[in-house]
Design a protein around this motif. Sequence first.
Motif, short mmCIF file in Angstrom:
data_model
loop_
_atom_site.label_atom_id
_atom_site.label_comp_id
_atom_site.label_asym_id
_atom_site.label_seq_id
_atom_site.Cartn_x
_atom_site.Cartn_y
_atom_site.Cartn_z
N VAL A 223 46.10 32.06 39.49
CA VAL A 223 46.39 32.39 40.71
C VAL A 223 47.40 32.08 41.67
O VAL A 223 47.21 30.90 42.50
CB VAL A 223 45.00 33.03 41.50
CG1 VAL A 223 45.65 33.96 42.73
CG2 VAL A 223 44.09 33.78 41.01
N ASP A 224 48.00 32.41 41.61
CA ASP A 224 49.46 31.96 41.99
C ASP A 224 49.43 32.37 43.75
O ASP A 224 48.42 33.32 44.26
CB ASP A 224 51.05 31.97 41.60
CG ASP A 224 51.42 33.52 42.14
OD1 ASP A 224 50.61 34.51 42.17
OD2 ASP A 224 52.28 34.17 40.98
N PRO A 225 50.57 31.45 44.35
CA PRO A 225 50.51 32.41 46.41
C PRO A 225 50.26 33.57 46.17
O PRO A 225 50.35 34.18 47.75
CB PRO A 225 51.48 31.32 46.81
CG PRO A 225 51.75 30.24 45.70
CD PRO A 225 51.31 30.77 44.21
N ASN A 226 51.07 34.09 45.81
CA ASN A 226 51.82 35.69 45.61
C ASN A 226 50.27 36.95 45.61
O ASN A 226 50.80 37.70 45.40
CB ASN A 226 52.71 35.99 45.08
CG ASN A 226 53.79 35.42 45.28
OD1 ASN A 226 53.78 35.11 46.66
ND2 ASN A 226 55.14 35.52 44.44
N GLY A 227 49.20 35.83 44.44
CA GLY A 227 48.15 37.00 44.05
C GLY A 227 48.89 36.90 43.28
O GLY A 227 47.49 37.69 42.14
N ASN A 228 49.19 37.19 41.92
CA ASN A 228 49.64 36.62 40.88
C ASN A 228 48.91 36.21 39.43
O ASN A 228 48.92 34.66 40.19
CB ASN A 228 50.43 36.48 40.04
CG ASN A 228 52.54 37.55 40.82
OD1 ASN A 228 51.90 38.75 41.33
ND2 ASN A 228 53.34 37.02 41.55
N GLN A 229 48.35 36.76 38.74
CA GLN A 229 47.03 36.24 37.90
C GLN A 229 47.61 35.86 36.48
O GLN A 229 48.26 36.54 35.60
CB GLN A 229 46.12 37.30 37.55
CG GLN A 229 45.31 36.86 39.39
CD GLN A 229 43.95 38.02 39.46
OE1 GLN A 229 43.07 37.90 38.08
NE2 GLN A 229 43.69 38.19 40.89
N TYR A 230 47.37 34.61 36.18
CA TYR A 230 47.81 34.35 35.03
C TYR A 230 46.06 34.08 34.09
O TYR A 230 45.72 33.15 34.22
CB TYR A 230 48.05 32.92 34.71
CG TYR A 230 49.61 33.16 35.64
CD1 TYR A 230 50.83 33.66 35.05
CD2 TYR A 230 49.89 33.29 37.41
CE1 TYR A 230 51.86 33.50 35.88
CE2 TYR A 230 50.93 32.81 37.49
CZ TYR A 230 51.82 34.24 37.27
OH TYR A 230 53.16 33.68 38.09
N LEU A 231 46.54 34.56 32.60
CA LEU A 231 44.59 34.06 31.55
C LEU A 231 45.22 33.08 31.41
O LEU A 231 46.50 32.75 30.19
CB LEU A 231 44.61 35.30 31.08
CG LEU A 231 42.89 34.92 30.16
CD1 LEU A 231 42.20 34.89 31.26
CD2 LEU A 231 42.83 35.81 29.30
N CYS A 232 44.45 31.83 31.63
CA CYS A 232 44.39 31.09 30.40
C CYS A 232 43.63 30.07 29.80
O CYS A 232 42.84 31.23 29.12
CB CYS A 232 44.32 29.60 32.11
SG CYS A 232 45.75 29.59 33.12
N THR A 233 43.82 30.03 29.04
CA THR A 233 42.89 28.91 27.90
C THR A 233 41.23 28.74 27.75
O THR A 233 40.98 28.30 29.41
CB THR A 233 43.42 28.31 26.33
OG1 THR A 233 43.36 26.81 27.43
CG2 THR A 233 44.24 28.64 26.45
N ASP A 234 40.10 28.92 27.23
CA ASP A 234 38.83 29.42 27.25
C ASP A 234 38.78 27.68 27.81
O ASP A 234 39.21 27.53 26.30
CB ASP A 234 38.01 30.44 26.96
CG ASP A 234 38.51 31.63 26.64
OD1 ASP A 234 38.97 32.04 27.53
OD2 ASP A 234 38.38 32.22 25.95
N THR A 235 37.86 27.21 27.93
CA THR A 235 36.89 26.09 27.46
C THR A 235 35.11 26.46 28.13
O THR A 235 34.78 27.24 28.02
CB THR A 235 37.62 25.65 29.11
OG1 THR A 235 36.45 26.00 30.08
CG2 THR A 235 38.69 25.04 29.49
N PRO A 236 34.92 25.42 26.75
CA PRO A 236 33.67 25.83 26.39
C PRO A 236 32.44 25.21 27.64
O PRO A 236 33.14 23.85 28.57
CB PRO A 236 33.42 24.07 25.49
CG PRO A 236 34.51 23.96 24.89
CD PRO A 236 35.41 24.32 25.79
#
Length: 400
Positions: A67-80
Motif C-alpha cells: 500500500v503506497d502513501p496515497n492508499g493505492n494497493q499492489y498485489l505482490c507474489t504469494d509466500t508460503p
Amino acid sequence: MSPLASLTCRLGLLALLARRSLADCISFGMDFQSGGSYFQNINSTDPFTFVSEFEGCNNDTANNVLVDPNGNQYLCTDTPLTPDDTPEMSTCPIDKDQLFTGPWSVLILSNNGDGDPIAYERDFSLTVGPQSTSTYTPTVTATAVITPVVNATSTTTSTTTTTLVAVTVTSPSTTIKPTTTVTPSQVTVTSTDTLLTLKFTKYSLSIVKTTKTVTATCITPTRQPHQDPTCRITPTVVTAAAMQTHKAKPVFRRVADKAAPFEMSKYLKERRERLEKARSLDESLGRRAPDPQPLVVTDTVTSDWTTTTSTSTAPATTVTYTTSTVVTSTVTPAPVTVLSGKATASVVTVTAPTPTKTKTKYTVATSYTTSTKTTTVVITTKTTPASVKTACRKAGGTLH
C-alpha cells in the motif's frame, strides 16, 4: 465510512483479536519492519521486494499487498507460511524507480489452511532518492631512517719558545764579539683534513597500485522482536477472510481495484502519525537502509592520495674534532762576557730558523643518495554475481 461499514470493520477486528488469542500463526518483518524508516535508490530498476518469516502456521500461502502513501494497493507474489522461521520473499509489481518518499504498508493475509485466518499489517517509511557516493582517499606512509650526529672534541697542546737577549758583563779580556740569537715569531700553517663523510639518504615514495576483486558480502537482518500488528487497512485487491464477520469458510479471491470501504484520508493520517511516533521511540530504526546510503568508493587515482613520511632513529654517529692550544716558554741565554779595558765589537745577531706550527682543521663531509620507497596499495573492488544478489534479497539481506 458509513456506520454499517465502520461497524463491520470493528467487528472484524474484534473477531480477529478473539481468534488470535487461540491461534499461533504469526508473521515477522525482516528487511522492512514495522515502524522502520528505510532508504531506496530511485536509480535502481529492480522490483520492490520484502521478506517475511512465519511461525506456528499451517501449510498454506499468504497473499501480500503493498500500500503506497496515497492508499493505492499492489498485489505482490504469494509466500508460503511454512516452514517456521524461514525467510520468504515477496516481489511487487512496482520498481524502485517508481517509489516515492512517504509511509508505506505491507498487508499479510492468509486463510492459514482450514484453521484461523490471519491479517497483519506492516507499516514503515521510505526515503526515496539517488544513491549518493562517498569517495575514500587512501593515505600512504613511507618510513625513513635518520642517523643523528654527536660532536666530540679532543685537545692537543704545542709549545712556543721565546729567547731573551743575552746580558753583557765586563771581564778582563781583549776584544769580544758578542752574539745574539734572534728567533722569529712562530708561523702557523693551517691544513684541512676530512675526518669522515656522512652519507644520508633522501627518500621518494613510489606507489604501486594493484586491484583485488572480491564477492560482495550479504548482511542479513535481525528479526524484529515483536510480531506484525493486526491489519487495519481493508484490502481492495483481495478479500481477507480474517476481516470478515460471517461464518462461511474463509476463501481468498482476487477482485478488481475499487474504492476502499473506509475513509482513506483518515487512515493515511493515522498511519503517518503512528510511524512518526514509532521513530521517536526508537531512533535506531531510522538508520537502517536496505539500499546502502551512501555508497563508498575508493579513489583509484594515486596522485590524489595523501602521502606521509614517518621517521625512525638509527644509532648515533660520533664525530670528533681536534683543537690546539699554544703554551709559550721563555729561554734566558747565558751572559756575554766583555774583557775589561778593551774595545767591544758590534753585537753579532744570529737569526734562528723560523719555528712553524701546523694547525689542522677537521671537517665532516656529507653526501646524499636518493632511495625510492615502493609501497604497494591493494584496491579492492566488489563484484556481485546475480546468484549472490538473488540469494541475498531472498534472505532480506543487504550487500556490502
